[in-house]
Design an enzyme around this catalytic site. Structure first.
Site, short mmCIF file in Angstrom:
data_model
loop_
_atom_site.label_atom_id
_atom_site.label_comp_id
_atom_site.label_asym_id
_atom_site.label_seq_id
_atom_site.Cartn_x
_atom_site.Cartn_y
_atom_site.Cartn_z
N ASP A 351 2.85 -6.47 11.01
CA ASP A 351 2.24 -5.71 11.83
C ASP A 351 0.93 -6.14 12.97
OD1 ASP A 351 0.91 -5.87 9.28
OD2 ASP A 351 0.09 -3.98 9.60
N GLU A 352 0.96 -5.52 13.86
CA GLU A 352 -0.20 -5.61 14.43
C GLU A 352 -0.92 -7.20 14.73
OE1 GLU A 352 -2.50 -1.50 13.43
OE2 GLU A 352 -2.81 -3.12 12.04
N TRP A 418 6.54 2.77 10.40
CA TRP A 418 5.29 3.37 10.34
C TRP A 418 4.55 3.75 11.73
CZ3 TRP A 418 0.50 1.71 12.41
CH2 TRP A 418 0.39 0.43 13.02
N TYR A 443 0.21 8.71 6.46
CA TYR A 443 -0.96 7.81 6.32
C TYR A 443 -1.97 8.40 5.34
CZ TYR A 443 0.70 3.47 8.20
OH TYR A 443 1.40 2.16 8.30
N ASP A 445 -4.58 7.14 3.99
CA ASP A 445 -6.20 6.68 4.49
C ASP A 445 -6.68 7.66 5.31
OD1 ASP A 445 -3.97 5.70 6.37
OD2 ASP A 445 -5.74 4.47 7.10
N GLU A 491 -9.49 0.64 3.82
CA GLU A 491 -10.75 0.34 4.50
C GLU A 491 -12.17 0.83 4.05
OE1 GLU A 491 -8.00 0.35 5.97
OE2 GLU A 491 -7.86 -0.68 7.87
C1 ACM Z 1 0.11 -0.65 9.48
O1 ACM Z 1 -0.28 0.55 9.28
N1 ACM Z 1 -0.79 -1.52 10.43
C2 ACM Z 1 1.24 -1.03 9.06
#
Ligand code: ACM
EC number: 3.2.1.52
Length: 634
Positions: A351-352, A418, A443, A445, A491
């Site tokens: 990812d990213e 995701w 998610y 978080d 985080e």
């Molecule tokens: C992700 O939330 N970057 C997989």
């Protein structure tokens, strides 16, 4: 997203103003539960009739029943013993139940749990425990409780075989004890998969023999407190003593602990992006080894997201797809990870991944020419295919985040969807095995309530949105959707108590979405059950978020430019009281019924929710400055 969350699933207005405890509060909702007449009461000497192969389930049940009740709980293998609870494995498999289903039959004299496999017995035990009074969750003896369960007939089995939670132990390190505590809570809701996110920019958490710097350097950063992501960049003298890692023995211990509770652990090694901890340990893994003095991230800004995805890296946190050393490094890592984790999949992230350092790299340019790669997406695609080959060469299946579909990844790659469910829908038609974990719903978080009431994260997912989660959405090929899971990124999560707070009650909603038949889901019933489980978690001392009781604050302006406040709650039957005079409201204060105008000279608004004459929400204070900001131009 906050405002989107105000459109809720159809609320059942017939539920009346006060919550009524549901007669049964099993989460996730069973496929079928029939009440029969009478009750079973736990005798002073509880006899569990079982066979040796059921040992894990029996030991679990023995502890759960004996600690809070003080009863003597014994186990017999002899079928002529006078049983109180009988666990049975079907001699001929009941096709409806599959590998994890079970049946419970409770009469006034006997509890019987039947299943095809011991996993099913374990889930039967979870449901049985939820039929007992809530005090069954106590870790110490509780006196004067009538330990009875109602007589019922239950048949139950899961909608999906993969029912997961992801726990990010990279952003902040969580000890073995923390992870076990997390597993203990998840198994009560019939989760069977723990996805451990083991590596990221902030830490490498798994010992790899022969690559000592990964844990000598990569597991440690500078402890910072406050709002992660905007911390000051650590100076060279600040001690790098915050973090930790799991030795390979620790990993084996966690795998066994999970296995004993019918949970598999899937490891994730997140590459080629999110790799700063690896690069700080071994800078020659990046395309820019000499350029920068790499350091494991301590929560300072390293990405610019202002242009969307992929982000612009301010510091190269990627492994270099053009560097052969990267593939031999990954071979070493994957060989050991494959040997440690019995689970069939290894998740390799994907990812990213920022492209900006690759774009400037001569080695990448040469790779593109040699391999005929047109753009950075194809560069990452080349990398993913090579990593997939390494994973498969170790006898494991390869999984990645949905970005790995950006190029033609073979169908043997599992896809974790995701960014939205749409990627999973597409992947299912391309015959990839898919795990649905859309950020829009699951998610964990993201904030559960108004930003002024929660540790700040970039977005919000309120409980109703999580409860809407359908892991097998319209348009998908259901044959390829093998699971769903909630993801807990950490985080902003510094300790296990906050990890629990963020997971529950949304974890109840995910569990019901992945286990229960879709047609059995019912928001009003769910909320009633949730409240019973809050009481259970109070007794078990598991933390959960009461955010569902707190309002979201919406502000607007009247025709004469005054600030108006609208308070929005997600559940029925709550009364909200408020003040603007800085004092703490209770139910003798003004009750909110419609948008209120903020008095011209007020500086604070305080609110609290009640149910009837009992306070139920938290005392919340919002500044009028904040309301003014939300209301827009004066
Ligand atoms: C992700 O939330 N970057 C997989």
């Amino acid at each position: 997203m906050g405002s989107e969350n105000t459109t809720l699933p159809a609320a059942d207005s017939s539920a009346g103003p006060l919550s009524r405890a549901p007669e049964f509060a099993i989460i996730p909702e069973p496929v079928s539960l029939l009440k029969t007449s009478g009750h079973f009461t736990l005798p002073d000497n509880v006899v569990i009739l079982a066979t040796p192969e059921m040992k894990l389930v029996v030991d679990y049940l023995k502890e759960k029943l004996s600690v809070p009740t003080g009863k003597f709980v014994a186990e017999y293998n002899n079928t002529s013993a006078p049983a109180s609870i009988r666990l049975m494995l079907n001699s001929k498999a009941n096709a409806v139940l599959g590998n994890e289903g079970y049946q419970i039959s409770i009469t006034p004299t006997l509890i019987v749990i039947k299943a095809n496999k011991t996993a099913g017995l374990f889930y039967g035990v979870q449901s049985l425990l939820q039929l007992f009074p809530k005090e069954i969750e106590s870790k110490e003896l509780i006196k004067d409780i009538n330990w009875t369960v109602p007589c019922v007939e239950v048949t139950d089995y899961p909608r999906l075989a993969w029912r997961g939670l992801m726990f990010d132990v990279a952003r902040h390190f969580f000890t073995k004890k923390d992870v076990k505590q997390y597993i203990d809570a998840m198994v009560r809701y019939k989760y069977n998969l723990l996805h451990l996110h083991l590596t990221d920019d902030e830490g490498w958490r798994i010992e790899i023999k022969g690559l000592p710097k990964l844990t000598e350097v990569g597991a440690w950063n500078v402890k910072k407190t406050g709002e992660f992501g905007s911390f000051s960049t650590p100076g060279p003298d600040e001690p790098r003593t915050y973090g930790g890692f799991y030795t390979q023995d620790d990993i084996r211990e966690l795998i066994q602990y999970a296995k004993d509770r019918f949970v598999d652990i899937m490891p994730e090694i997140d590459v080629p992006g999110h790799s700063l901890a690896a690069v700080a340990s071994y800078p020659d893994l990046s395309c820019t080894p000499a350029a920068i003095n790499y350091r494991v991230r301590s929560g300072e800004k390293i990405m610019d997201w202002s242009h969307g995805a992929p982000p612009i890296a301010l510091l190269d946190n990627t492994l270099c797809p053009a560097n052969e050393r990267v593939y031999s490094f990954l071979d070493t890592v994957i060989t050991q990870v494959a040997a440690l984790f019995p689970f069939e999949y290894i998740h390799m992230g994907g990812d990213e991944a920022p492209e900006n350092f690759w774009q400037k790299s001569d080695a990448i340019k040469a790779l593109m020419q040699r391999e005929g790669l047109k753009d950075m997406r194809q560069v990452q695609g080349y990398f993913e295919k090579r990593v997939q080959k390494i994973v498969e060469s170790k006898g494991k299946k390869f999984m990645g985040w949905d970005e790995i579909m950006n190029s033609d990844i073979p169908a043997s790659a599992g896809i974790m969807s995701w960014r939205s469910s749409q990627f999973g829908i597409e992947a299912s038609h391309l015959k990839h095995e898919v795990i649905m974990t859309p950020q829009t719903n699951v998610y964990l978080d993201l904030m559960q309530g108004d930003v002024i009431t929660e540790p700040k994260v970039y977005n919000t997912v309120r409980l109703p949105k999580t409860y809407e989660f359908d892991p097998v959405p319209a348009g998908a090929d259901p044959k390829y959707i093998i699971g769903g899971q909630g993801n807990l990124w950490t985080e902003q999560i510094y300790n296990i108590r906050q990890a629990e707070y963020m997971t529950w009650p949304r974890g109840y909603a995910v569990a019901e979405s992945v286990w229960s038949p879709k047609e059995k889901k019912n928001w009003t019933n769910f909320i009633g059950k949730m409240e019973e489980h809050f009481k259970r978690m109070d007794i078990a001392e598991t933390k959960y978020a009461p955010s569902i009781y707190d309002p979201i604050f919406k502000a607007s302006r009247s025709a004469d430019r005054q600030v108006m406040v609208e308070l929005i709650t997600d559940i029925d039957g709550l009364d909200i009281y408020y003040s603007f005079d800085n004092s703490f409201p209770d139910r003798f204060y003004p009750k909110y019924t419609e948008k209120v105008t903020v008095p011209k000279d007020a500086s604070l608004m305080r609110v609290i929710t009640y149910r009837g004459n009992k306070p139920i929400g938290r005392m919340i204070t919002i500044s009028v400055d904040e309301l003014n900001k939300r209301a827009g131009k004066r």
